[in-house]
Design a protein around this motif. Structure first.
Motif, PDB file in Angstrom:
ATOM      1  N   VAL A 140       0.928  -1.165   0.083  1.00  0.00           N
ATOM      2  CA  VAL A 140      -0.062   0.127   0.033  1.00  0.00           C
ATOM      3  C   VAL A 140       0.656   1.152  -0.036  1.00  0.00           C
ATOM      4  O   VAL A 140       0.554   2.129  -0.664  1.00  0.00           O
ATOM      5  N   GLN A 141       1.807   1.212   0.846  1.00  0.00           N
ATOM      6  CA  GLN A 141       2.899   2.462   0.799  1.00  0.00           C
ATOM      7  C   GLN A 141       3.605   2.611  -0.404  1.00  0.00           C
ATOM      8  O   GLN A 141       3.583   3.680  -1.091  1.00  0.00           O
ATOM      9  N   THR A 142       4.001   1.471  -1.275  1.00  0.00           N
ATOM     10  CA  THR A 142       4.462   1.638  -2.572  1.00  0.00           C
ATOM     11  C   THR A 142       3.615   2.020  -3.436  1.00  0.00           C
ATOM     12  O   THR A 142       3.970   3.300  -4.297  1.00  0.00           O
ATOM     13  N   LEU A 143       2.441   1.845  -3.320  1.00  0.00           N
ATOM     14  CA  LEU A 143       1.127   2.463  -4.511  1.00  0.00           C
ATOM     15  C   LEU A 143       0.785   3.653  -4.145  1.00  0.00           C
ATOM     16  O   LEU A 143       0.802   4.659  -4.889  1.00  0.00           O
ATOM     17  N   GLN A 144       1.023   4.128  -2.816  1.00  0.00           N
ATOM     18  CA  GLN A 144       0.672   5.487  -2.554  1.00  0.00           C
ATOM     19  C   GLN A 144       1.905   6.512  -3.031  1.00  0.00           C
ATOM     20  O   GLN A 144       1.676   7.510  -3.453  1.00  0.00           O
ATOM     21  N   ASP A 177      -3.328   6.441 -15.329  1.00  0.00           N
ATOM     22  CA  ASP A 177      -2.341   6.129 -14.398  1.00  0.00           C
ATOM     23  C   ASP A 177      -2.928   6.474 -12.979  1.00  0.00           C
ATOM     24  O   ASP A 177      -2.592   5.591 -12.099  1.00  0.00           O
ATOM     25  N   VAL A 178      -3.475   7.664 -12.697  1.00  0.00           N
ATOM     26  CA  VAL A 178      -3.899   8.293 -11.414  1.00  0.00           C
ATOM     27  C   VAL A 178      -4.804   7.233 -10.976  1.00  0.00           C
ATOM     28  O   VAL A 178      -5.039   6.731  -9.753  1.00  0.00           O
ATOM     29  N   GLN A 179      -5.779   7.167 -11.779  1.00  0.00           N
ATOM     30  CA  GLN A 179      -7.013   6.290 -11.404  1.00  0.00           C
ATOM     31  C   GLN A 179      -6.597   4.940 -10.916  1.00  0.00           C
ATOM     32  O   GLN A 179      -7.262   4.146 -10.104  1.00  0.00           O
ATOM     33  N   ASN A 180      -5.947   4.195 -11.677  1.00  0.00           N
ATOM     34  CA  ASN A 180      -5.551   2.779 -11.868  1.00  0.00           C
ATOM     35  C   ASN A 180      -4.739   2.653 -10.403  1.00  0.00           C
ATOM     36  O   ASN A 180      -4.834   1.827  -9.816  1.00  0.00           O
ATOM     37  N   LEU A 181      -3.658   3.623  -9.990  1.00  0.00           N
ATOM     38  CA  LEU A 181      -3.051   3.722  -8.871  1.00  0.00           C
ATOM     39  C   LEU A 181      -4.222   3.667  -7.654  1.00  0.00           C
ATOM     40  O   LEU A 181      -4.049   3.010  -6.733  1.00  0.00           O
ATOM     41  N   GLN A 182      -4.871   4.697  -7.673  1.00  0.00           N
ATOM     42  CA  GLN A 182      -5.970   4.732  -6.815  1.00  0.00           C
ATOM     43  C   GLN A 182      -6.752   3.447  -6.488  1.00  0.00           C
ATOM     44  O   GLN A 182      -7.141   3.009  -5.432  1.00  0.00           O
ATOM     45  N   GLN A 183      -7.183   2.681  -7.513  1.00  0.00           N
ATOM     46  CA  GLN A 183      -7.763   1.614  -7.402  1.00  0.00           C
ATOM     47  C   GLN A 183      -6.993   0.484  -6.811  1.00  0.00           C
ATOM     48  O   GLN A 183      -7.348  -0.362  -5.966  1.00  0.00           O
ATOM     49  N   GLN A 184      -5.852   0.498  -7.293  1.00  0.00           N
ATOM     50  CA  GLN A 184      -4.872  -0.715  -6.539  1.00  0.00           C
ATOM     51  C   GLN A 184      -4.533  -0.253  -5.123  1.00  0.00           C
ATOM     52  O   GLN A 184      -4.471  -1.194  -4.294  1.00  0.00           O
ATOM     53  N   ILE A 185      -4.674   0.881  -4.546  1.00  0.00           N
ATOM     54  CA  ILE A 185      -4.461   1.136  -3.371  1.00  0.00           C
ATOM     55  C   ILE A 185      -5.546   0.798  -2.684  1.00  0.00           C
ATOM     56  O   ILE A 185      -5.497   0.167  -1.436  1.00  0.00           O
ATOM     57  N   ALA A 187      -7.535  -1.676  -3.229  1.00  0.00           N
ATOM     58  CA  ALA A 187      -7.663  -3.344  -3.261  1.00  0.00           C
ATOM     59  C   ALA A 187      -6.602  -3.596  -2.167  1.00  0.00           C
ATOM     60  O   ALA A 187      -6.841  -4.578  -1.355  1.00  0.00           O
ATOM     61  N   SER A 188      -5.441  -3.070  -2.248  1.00  0.00           N
ATOM     62  CA  SER A 188      -4.381  -3.278  -1.103  1.00  0.00           C
ATOM     63  C   SER A 188      -4.827  -3.119   0.163  1.00  0.00           C
ATOM     64  O   SER A 188      -4.648  -3.955   1.305  1.00  0.00           O
ATOM     65  N   GLU A 189      -5.516  -2.095   0.254  1.00  0.00           N
ATOM     66  CA  GLU A 189      -5.990  -1.885   1.827  1.00  0.00           C
ATOM     67  C   GLU A 189      -7.038  -2.997   2.095  1.00  0.00           C
ATOM     68  O   GLU A 189      -7.182  -3.342   3.265  1.00  0.00           O
ATOM     69  N   ALA A 190      -8.047  -3.087   1.244  1.00  0.00           N
ATOM     70  CA  ALA A 190      -8.925  -4.432   1.464  1.00  0.00           C
ATOM     71  C   ALA A 190      -8.073  -5.579   1.949  1.00  0.00           C
ATOM     72  O   ALA A 190      -8.757  -6.557   2.698  1.00  0.00           O
ATOM     73  N   GLN A 191      -6.981  -5.891   1.306  1.00  0.00           N
ATOM     74  CA  GLN A 191      -6.419  -6.969   1.433  1.00  0.00           C
ATOM     75  C   GLN A 191      -5.672  -6.881   2.827  1.00  0.00           C
ATOM     76  O   GLN A 191      -5.620  -7.976   3.701  1.00  0.00           O
ATOM     77  N   VAL A 192      -5.387  -5.828   3.245  1.00  0.00           N
ATOM     78  CA  VAL A 192      -4.648  -5.648   4.649  1.00  0.00           C
ATOM     79  C   VAL A 192      -6.007  -5.968   5.666  1.00  0.00           C
ATOM     80  O   VAL A 192      -5.715  -6.859   6.787  1.00  0.00           O
ATOM     81  N   LYS A 193      -7.055  -5.398   5.564  1.00  0.00           N
ATOM     82  CA  LYS A 193      -8.210  -5.816   6.323  1.00  0.00           C
ATOM     83  C   LYS A 193      -8.555  -7.209   6.631  1.00  0.00           C
ATOM     84  O   LYS A 193      -8.915  -7.684   7.539  1.00  0.00           O
ATOM     85  N   GLN A 194      -8.459  -7.889   5.127  1.00  0.00           N
ATOM     86  CA  GLN A 194      -8.867  -9.100   5.272  1.00  0.00           C
ATOM     87  C   GLN A 194      -7.774 -10.036   5.949  1.00  0.00           C
ATOM     88  O   GLN A 194      -7.860 -10.945   6.794  1.00  0.00           O
TER      89      GLN A 194
END
Length: 339
Positions: A140-144, A177-185, A187-194
């Motif tokens: 998540v930090q890398t994507l941010q 690119d901006v929208q794609n990275l926002q979506q990846q972030i 998804a990664s945050e959801a993975q952290v919660k899971q």
């Protein structure tokens, strides 16, 4: 009335039959007079007997000063049976018969190798899951960081596009690119919660494994004394098998049953004492602390369960002043002063 008529008829008959012989008539009259006298005396005697029979003799009941009952000595909190919640092989025994124990103290331990292995496995899984959570957070930090760069590129490209130094396609690519990275972030945050939720599940598994491992021990339910222990090292105990008797700490009482004829005479607060059966030796005094509110069938010392005698008893408990004078489980006589 009938007797008078019969007598008059008899006299008339005798007079009629004997007028021709005066002497004979006199004799018959004398015999008849004697018979009348005897009959009258018999009637009077019968009436006297009948009057005596009709009188009921009323006796005043004697005052009851003491009520006697056969009692058994028990702890006030009653004797409880110890048992194993799950089956297993007895590995060690840490308490001896007659020893006083504290609440939660381990009395015996069964072999728990399988349960211990399950607990270790759950601990390893939770460690692995913690690493997975940390990896997801780093992602998540890398994507941010990448998002920050993409947002800066988009702002620059918008300026260039305004000056007609950049094509529409290049500007749209920057926005993508901006929208794609926002979506990846997201998804990664959801993975952290899971992953964090999975950690909660693993912790629940650890608590379960720990509980199962704890079932392999028999502990004292409260402060008290171990009265008996029927388990041995190397013995296999089945689930819910009774392994001994336990007496909770506290005063001792004499539990007795009073016949319904004297049930109302016994009240809480009355003094009493106990003695050995068949002896006049007084062991210790006591006080009535419980008088059951209802009558029930005999239960303490009923020799025959099929006894159809319709007599009920009242349960009485007498708290003893000096418990050291008696033994738990002893059968004694309990005399309660009710005057």
């Amino acid at each position: 009335m009938d007797l008078t008529i019969n007598k008059m008829t008899t006299v008339s008959f005798l007079t009629t039959k004997t007028t021709k012989d005066p002497l004979r008539s006199w004799r018959l009259l004398c015999v008849f007079a004697v018979s009348l006298t005897l009959t009258a005396c018999g009637d009077k005697k019968d009436k006297t007997v009948d009057q005596k029979d009709s009188v009921h003799t009323v006796q005043t009941p004697k005052q009851v000063n003491e009520v006697l009952g056969v009692a058994v000595i028990e702890p006030a909190a009653r004797i409880s049976q110890l048992s194993a919640e799950t089956g297993g092989l007895v590995k060690s025994i840490t308490v001896q018969i007659g020893q006083q124990v504290r609440k939660g103290q381990v009395i015996l331990t069964m072999d728990n190798a399988v349960e211990s292995a399950q607990l270790r496995q759950a601990n390893v899984k939770i460690g692995t899951q913690q690493d997975a959570i940390e990896t997801a957070r780093q992602n998540v930090q890398t994507l941010q960081v990448q998002l920050q760069k993409a947002e800066a590129d988009l702002k620059r490209n918008e300026t260039l596009f305004a000056g007609k130094a950049l094509t529409r396609k290049e500007l749209d690519d920057s926005r993508y690119d901006v929208q794609n990275l926002q979506q990846q972030i997201r998804a990664s945050e959801a993975q952290v919660k899971q992953a964090q939720g999975r950690v909660a599940e693993l912790r629940a598994d650890i608590r379960y494994a720990s509980t199962v491992a704890g079932l392999k021990t028999v502990k004292a339910p409260t402060d008290g004394t171990l009265l008996s222990l029927d388990a041995k090292v190397g013995q296999f105990l089945s689930s819910n098998q009774s392994i001994g008797d336990f007496a909770p700490a506290g005063p001792l009482v004499a539990v007795t049953e009073v016949d319904e004829l004297f049930a109302l005479n016994v009240k809480v607060g009355q003094r009493a004492y106990v003695r050995p059966q068949g002896s006049s030796e007084r062991l210790t005094n006591g006080t009535v602390v419980l008088s059951s509110p209802y009558l029930r069938k005999k239960s303490l010392f009923s020799d025959n369960a099929a006894n159809l005698e319709d007599r009920r008893v009242r349960e009485i408990r007498v708290q003893l002043d000096d418990p050291s004078k008696v033994i738990i489980g002893a059968r004694v006589e309990c005399l309660i002063t009710v005057k």
